[in-house]
Design a protein around this motif. Structure first.
Motif, PDB file in Angstrom:
ATOM      1  N   GLY A   1     -19.742 -47.662   6.625  1.00  0.00           N
ATOM      2  CA  GLY A   1     -20.652 -46.522   6.832  1.00  0.00           C
ATOM      3  C   GLY A   1     -21.546 -46.654   5.593  1.00  0.00           C
ATOM      4  O   GLY A   1     -21.314 -47.141   4.566  1.00  0.00           O
TER       5      GLY A   1
ATOM      6  N   ASP B   1     -10.487 -45.714   6.082  1.00  0.00           N
ATOM      7  CA  ASP B   1     -10.990 -44.680   5.417  1.00  0.00           C
ATOM      8  C   ASP B   1     -10.066 -44.430   4.236  1.00  0.00           C
ATOM      9  O   ASP B   1      -8.640 -43.990   4.163  1.00  0.00           O
ATOM     10  CB  ASP B   1     -10.663 -43.352   6.508  1.00  0.00           C
ATOM     11  CG  ASP B   1     -11.113 -42.186   6.102  1.00  0.00           C
ATOM     12  OD1 ASP B   1     -11.143 -41.863   4.785  1.00  0.00           O
ATOM     13  OD2 ASP B   1     -11.385 -41.214   6.886  1.00  0.00           O
TER      14      ASP B   1
ATOM     15  N   SER C   1     -12.204 -37.466  11.732  1.00  0.00           N
ATOM     16  CA  SER C   1     -11.988 -36.995  13.106  1.00  0.00           C
ATOM     17  C   SER C   1     -12.923 -37.990  13.977  1.00  0.00           C
ATOM     18  O   SER C   1     -12.683 -38.113  15.187  1.00  0.00           O
ATOM     19  CB  SER C   1     -12.732 -35.603  13.091  1.00  0.00           C
ATOM     20  OG  SER C   1     -13.854 -35.686  12.415  1.00  0.00           O
ATOM     21  N   ARG C   2     -13.740 -38.571  13.369  1.00  0.00           N
ATOM     22  CA  ARG C   2     -14.474 -39.564  14.023  1.00  0.00           C
ATOM     23  C   ARG C   2     -13.630 -40.908  14.533  1.00  0.00           C
ATOM     24  O   ARG C   2     -13.803 -41.288  15.642  1.00  0.00           O
ATOM     25  CB  ARG C   2     -15.783 -40.020  13.292  1.00  0.00           C
ATOM     26  CG  ARG C   2     -16.827 -40.702  14.202  1.00  0.00           C
ATOM     27  CD  ARG C   2     -17.992 -40.630  13.398  1.00  0.00           C
ATOM     28  NE  ARG C   2     -19.433 -41.596  13.950  1.00  0.00           N
ATOM     29  CZ  ARG C   2     -20.428 -42.003  13.444  1.00  0.00           C
ATOM     30  NH1 ARG C   2     -20.609 -41.475  12.199  1.00  0.00           N
ATOM     31  NH2 ARG C   2     -21.223 -42.537  14.328  1.00  0.00           N
ATOM     32  N   GLU C   3     -12.881 -41.168  13.373  1.00  0.00           N
ATOM     33  CA  GLU C   3     -12.098 -42.338  13.637  1.00  0.00           C
ATOM     34  C   GLU C   3     -11.142 -42.098  14.812  1.00  0.00           C
ATOM     35  O   GLU C   3     -10.796 -42.977  15.648  1.00  0.00           O
ATOM     36  CB  GLU C   3     -11.341 -42.749  12.371  1.00  0.00           C
ATOM     37  CG  GLU C   3     -10.413 -43.732  12.712  1.00  0.00           C
ATOM     38  CD  GLU C   3      -9.702 -44.269  11.392  1.00  0.00           C
ATOM     39  OE1 GLU C   3      -8.351 -44.449  11.152  1.00  0.00           O
ATOM     40  OE2 GLU C   3     -10.503 -44.342  10.343  1.00  0.00           O
TER      41      GLU C   3
ATOM     42  N   ASN D   1      -8.442 -40.733   3.711  1.00  0.00           N
ATOM     43  CA  ASN D   1      -7.490 -40.030   4.610  1.00  0.00           C
ATOM     44  C   ASN D   1      -6.493 -40.985   5.276  1.00  0.00           C
ATOM     45  O   ASN D   1      -6.063 -40.694   6.219  1.00  0.00           O
ATOM     46  CB  ASN D   1      -8.427 -39.366   5.844  1.00  0.00           C
ATOM     47  CG  ASN D   1      -9.357 -38.486   5.421  1.00  0.00           C
ATOM     48  OD1 ASN D   1      -9.199 -37.419   4.790  1.00  0.00           O
ATOM     49  ND2 ASN D   1     -10.831 -38.511   5.327  1.00  0.00           N
TER      50      ASN D   1
ATOM     51  N   LEU E   1     -15.756 -45.024   7.809  1.00  0.00           N
ATOM     52  CA  LEU E   1     -16.904 -43.974   7.677  1.00  0.00           C
ATOM     53  C   LEU E   1     -16.620 -42.903   7.123  1.00  0.00           C
ATOM     54  O   LEU E   1     -17.387 -41.936   6.614  1.00  0.00           O
ATOM     55  CB  LEU E   1     -17.209 -43.720   9.129  1.00  0.00           C
ATOM     56  CG  LEU E   1     -17.677 -44.796  10.143  1.00  0.00           C
ATOM     57  CD1 LEU E   1     -18.062 -44.120  11.414  1.00  0.00           C
ATOM     58  CD2 LEU E   1     -18.696 -45.399   9.672  1.00  0.00           C
ATOM     59  N   LEU E   2     -15.269 -42.924   6.267  1.00  0.00           N
ATOM     60  CA  LEU E   2     -14.782 -41.550   5.852  1.00  0.00           C
ATOM     61  C   LEU E   2     -14.929 -40.253   6.557  1.00  0.00           C
ATOM     62  O   LEU E   2     -15.233 -39.323   6.159  1.00  0.00           O
ATOM     63  CB  LEU E   2     -15.448 -41.490   4.257  1.00  0.00           C
ATOM     64  CG  LEU E   2     -15.400 -42.791   3.319  1.00  0.00           C
ATOM     65  CD1 LEU E   2     -16.309 -42.466   2.237  1.00  0.00           C
ATOM     66  CD2 LEU E   2     -13.970 -43.371   3.289  1.00  0.00           C
ATOM     67  N   ASP E   3     -14.684 -40.456   7.650  1.00  0.00           N
ATOM     68  CA  ASP E   3     -14.782 -39.243   8.735  1.00  0.00           C
ATOM     69  C   ASP E   3     -13.423 -39.506   9.664  1.00  0.00           C
ATOM     70  O   ASP E   3     -13.650 -40.144  10.512  1.00  0.00           O
ATOM     71  CB  ASP E   3     -15.927 -39.425   9.336  1.00  0.00           C
ATOM     72  CG  ASP E   3     -16.295 -38.439  10.459  1.00  0.00           C
ATOM     73  OD1 ASP E   3     -15.060 -37.579  10.667  1.00  0.00           O
ATOM     74  OD2 ASP E   3     -17.501 -38.077  10.862  1.00  0.00           O
TER      75      ASP E   3
END
Length: 363
Positions: free
Chosen positions: A172, A230, A211-213, A233, A207-209
Motif C-alpha cells: 500500500g 499488516d 477489514s479490507r484484508e 493488526n 495495506l494496514l487495513d
C-alpha cells in the motif's frame, strides 16, 4: 539505560509451525567499511546478512528475501539484489521466497513492454536461484498503466511464465506513496487470480487495513492463501475467526521472531490465551516501528537487530540509518524490552549507552 533480560526466555529455537505459514521479510546488513552513502551501489556484509537468515530459519520462519524490508527501491540496487537472492537460496535451511520487481529499470517512465521484460528477467533469476517468486508491485507499472487491463495483461503473462505457484504482493501507499491506486481496484487482482488460480499460492496484503484484508480473504478462490502483511493488526488476522485466518509475510517478524515463534507454537497447541498474551506484548512495538512515515520502518528494524546482537553497527545501505529520529528510536528501545526481543540485557544496555551518548540523549 537498563533492560529486563526477559527476552532470553524466547531465545532458544524450537522448530516450525503446523497451523500457519509464516515468512519473515529480512533486512540486509551493510558493509560498514564501504561507501554505503545515498546513491551509491549497495555493499553488503554477506556473512552477517546470511547469518541473520539462519536465525530466522532456526526459529521456524521462512525467509521472504529481497523485499521492501531489504530496502528494495530504497538503496538496494538490482545487482546486489540478484546476488542476495542467489546466496540466500543456496544456503537456505528452511522455506524461502524472493521478490520479483522491475527495479533494474532506470527511475522514471517506462513502456509496458519494458516493464514486461524487466519482470520476466527477474522472474527467471529467482526461479534459477531456487526460490519461490513473489511478484511485487512495480512503481514503473503504477505510472505506466493506462487502465486495469494493463495490470491484467502484465500479470497474466508473468503467471503463465512461472514454473509453479507464486505469491502476489500488494504494497500500500503507506509503504510506498508511488504505488497509490495499484491494480485499479480489488476486483482486478481477483480477476488476475481467478484466471490462473493454480499459479497463485497466495497474496500478501500490506495495506494496514484489517477489514479490507478480511474481505479479500473471503473472496479468494479455494486453495489460494491470504498472507497478512499488516504490521498493525497481525495478531488478530493470523489468529482468525469463524470466517478464516491469514498466514503471514511480515517485516515485523524480522525483529520479533523469538516471541512470535513461541506464540505460533501456542496457536498450534490451541492455547489461544498464551498466543494472545505473547502477541499482545509485541503489538505496541510493531505499531511504533511502522508509524508514519511508514516507509522508514527499515531503520528501526536494523536498530533493534543491532541492540539484539544480530549485527555490529548501524550503517545501512543508502545512508538509511538517518530515517528515524533519536526520540523515535529511544521509544523503540523501551518497547523492544517490553516485547521480549532483547536476549542479552547487558549487551543491549552497553550499546544503548554508547548510542545515547552519540545522539546527545545521555543526560
Amino acid at each position: 539505560m537498563n533492560f529486563s533480560g526477559h527476552g532470553a526466555s524466547f531465545a532458544e529455537p524450537k522448530g516450525g509451525f503446523q497451523s500457519r505459514i509464516a515468512y519473515a521479510a529480512a533486512p540486509v546488513t551493510a558493509d560498514q567499511h564501504a561507501e554505503n552513502i545515498p546513491g551509491a551501489p549497495a555493499a553488503l556484509d554477506w556473512d552477517a546478512t546470511l547469518r541473520f537468515r539462519h536465525h530466522l530459519w532456526s526459529h521456524g520462519f521462512g525467509v521472504a528475501e529481497a523485499m521492501d524490508t531489504a530496502q528494495r527501491g530504497a538503496g538496494l540496487d538490482y545487482a546486489a539484489t540478484r546476488e542476495l537472492i542467489r546466496r540466500s537460496a543456496a544456503e537456505a535451511s528452511g522455506p524461502i521466497v524472493a521478490g520479483v520487481a522491475t527495479d533494474q529499470l532506470p527511475a522514471g517512465p517506462a513502456t509496458i513492454d519494458e516493464i514486461r521484460k524487466a519482470y520476466a528477467e527477474q522472474l527467471a533469476d529467482v526461479q534459477e536461484a531456487g526460490a519461490q517468486p513473489v511478484l511485487m508491485c512495480s512503481r514503473h507499472l503504477a505510472a505506466a498503466a493506462r487502465d486495469a487491463d494493463d495490470y491484467r495483461e502484465v500479470y497474466g503473462e508473468l503467471l503463465a511464465q512461472a514454473d509453479g505457484p507464486v505469491l502476489l504482493h500488494w504494497l500500500g501507499e503507506a509503504f510506498d506513496p508511488l504505488l497509490a491506486g495499484y491494480w485499479g481496484g480489488d476486483d482486478v487482482v481477483l480477476d488476475i487470480i481467478a484466471a490462473q488460480p493454480a499459479k497463485v499460492d497466495g497474496i500478501k496484503m500490506s495495506l494496514l487495513d484489517a477489514s479490507r484484508e478480511i474481505a479479500m480473504r473471503a473472496a479468494l478462490p479455494a486453495g489460494v492463501r491470504m498472507y497478512t502483511g499488516d504490521d498493525f493488526n497481525y495478531p488478530a488476522l493470523i489468529k482468525g475467526d469463524s470466517s478464516g485466518f491469514s498466514h503471514a509475510l511480515l517485516g515485523v517478524l524480522a525483529v520479533i521472531a523469538p516471541p512470535a515463534a513461541a506464540a505460533l507454537r501456542a496457536l498450534d497447541a490451541n492455547d489461544i490465551a498464551e498466543y494472545d498474551r505473547i502477541m499482545a506484548g509485541t503489538l505496541p512495538l510493531a505499531r511504533h516501528l511502522f508509524a508514519a512515515p511508514t516507509y522508514h520502518y527499515k531503520t528501526g528494524i536494523v536498530f533493534l537487530n543491532w541492540l539484539a546482537g544480530h549485527q555490529d553497527h548501524l550503517t545501512m545501505v543508502g545512508g538509511a540509518q538517518a530515517g528515524r529520529s533519536p526520540r523515535h528510536l529511544l521509544t523503540l528501545m523501551r518497547l523492544a524490552d517490553d516485547a521480549g526481543i532483547l536476549p542479552d540485557a547487558d549487551l543491549a544496555a552497553a550499546r544503548a549507552a554508547a548510542w545515547l551518548t552519540t545522539v546527545g540523549l545521555d543526560r
